[in-house]
Motif scaffolding. Sequence first.
Motif, PDB file in Angstrom:
ATOM      1  N   ASP A  68      -2.230  12.687  -3.357  1.00  0.00           N
ATOM      2  CA  ASP A  68      -1.986  11.742  -4.451  1.00  0.00           C
ATOM      3  C   ASP A  68      -0.890  10.757  -4.075  1.00  0.00           C
ATOM      4  N   LYS A  69      -1.092   9.479  -4.472  1.00  0.00           N
ATOM      5  CA  LYS A  69      -0.076   8.457  -4.232  1.00  0.00           C
ATOM      6  C   LYS A  69       0.805   8.322  -5.468  1.00  0.00           C
ATOM      7  N   LYS A  70       2.090   8.116  -5.249  1.00  0.00           N
ATOM      8  CA  LYS A  70       3.010   7.898  -6.364  1.00  0.00           C
ATOM      9  C   LYS A  70       2.744   6.527  -6.962  1.00  0.00           C
ATOM     10  N   VAL A  71       2.676   6.457  -8.281  1.00  0.00           N
ATOM     11  CA  VAL A  71       2.428   5.200  -8.985  1.00  0.00           C
ATOM     12  C   VAL A  71       3.763   4.524  -9.296  1.00  0.00           C
ATOM     13  N   LYS A  93       5.662   1.524 -11.313  1.00  0.00           N
ATOM     14  CA  LYS A  93       5.481   0.629 -12.453  1.00  0.00           C
ATOM     15  C   LYS A  93       6.055  -0.740 -12.098  1.00  0.00           C
ATOM     16  N   ASN A 139       0.085  -5.276  -4.179  1.00  0.00           N
ATOM     17  CA  ASN A 139      -0.898  -4.264  -3.804  1.00  0.00           C
ATOM     18  C   ASN A 139      -0.930  -4.038  -2.296  1.00  0.00           C
ATOM     19  N   ALA A 164       2.189  -2.057  -1.416  1.00  0.00           N
ATOM     20  CA  ALA A 164       2.068  -0.680  -1.901  1.00  0.00           C
ATOM     21  C   ALA A 164       1.153   0.132  -0.989  1.00  0.00           C
ATOM     22  N   GLU A 165       0.080  -0.484  -0.540  1.00  0.00           N
ATOM     23  CA  GLU A 165      -0.848   0.197   0.367  1.00  0.00           C
ATOM     24  C   GLU A 165      -0.138   0.587   1.666  1.00  0.00           C
ATOM     25  N   TYR A 195       2.026   3.776  -1.849  1.00  0.00           N
ATOM     26  CA  TYR A 195       2.128   3.839  -3.301  1.00  0.00           C
ATOM     27  C   TYR A 195       0.928   3.148  -3.946  1.00  0.00           C
ATOM     28  N   GLU A 196       0.819   3.333  -5.256  1.00  0.00           N
ATOM     29  CA  GLU A 196      -0.121   2.562  -6.067  1.00  0.00           C
ATOM     30  C   GLU A 196       0.692   1.781  -7.095  1.00  0.00           C
ATOM     31  N   ILE A 197       0.185   0.617  -7.477  1.00  0.00           N
ATOM     32  CA  ILE A 197       0.897  -0.265  -8.405  1.00  0.00           C
ATOM     33  C   ILE A 197       0.218  -0.270  -9.770  1.00  0.00           C
ATOM     34  N   GLU A 198       1.026  -0.116 -10.802  1.00  0.00           N
ATOM     35  CA  GLU A 198       0.557  -0.243 -12.189  1.00  0.00           C
ATOM     36  C   GLU A 198       1.273  -1.448 -12.788  1.00  0.00           C
TER      37      GLU A 198
END
Length: 265
Positions: free
Chosen positions: A38-41, A43, A73, A76-77, A81-84
């Motif tokens: 899992d990648k940390k999101v 904010k 994005n 983050a890649e 990470y992932e971006i919200e």
Amino acid sequence: MKKLSLFIISLLVVGLLAACGTSTDDGKGSTSGSESEDKKVLKMATSADYPPFEYIDTAKGSDIIGFDIDLANALAEKTGYEIEVQDMDFNSLIPALQAKQIDIVLSGMTPTPEREENVDFSDIYYTANHMIISLKDKEIKSLEELEGKTIGVQLGSIQEEKATEISEQVDLKIENRNKISDLIQELKSGRIDAAIIEDLVANGYIEKDKDLAGFTLNAPEDEAGSAIAFQKDSKYTEEFNEALNEMKENGELEDLVSKWFGGEE
């Protein structure tokens, strides 16, 4: 016959118990693996009224798109990470970072000394100039023509500081609004005479609205440009800087500039 039946039943029970034990072990292994992948999101907040940096194209949907979104994005890649993304008024972005409601800000933000007291910034990723726009039938073509006029700026923006700087040379009134679209509406309704907007953003409005005109203020050589904002002493600053420098070196950042601005940095 009964003995044979009991023997067969016993074998079946043992087999079922063994199968259940195997299934449980596999399930635990699978869950552990998915958690590790899992990648940390993170904010991220932006002020989605600033095309082509960040905006919503209502003709295509409700998602926030733009140069800053693509850049976020991509970074983050590279950093895992992932971006919200969430939309906020520009002047709320730094307070949200200070309150730890968000992790990062990409919103064409300039790292001024005042802002650097409250948040950390990445290296510069883009530099642009300021533009003064007005109505074409009441076109303002120089700073001197701003004498006695009312000029609009986005609240909390670097253009607000620029207007204050100009007011030291020319007698004018400064009005601020939360969004760029509000400034355009105020201009067209006659409540302000001109507005200071970043040139790439201003040109986008001028291309769409033939009633608007503008001229560019050449930025000083030491003009900071746009950077990513983080919470003070954030661990993400160094990670994103490394990824940003990689994008500069391998041409990925230049590709994004060409995609959104139609030219090179």
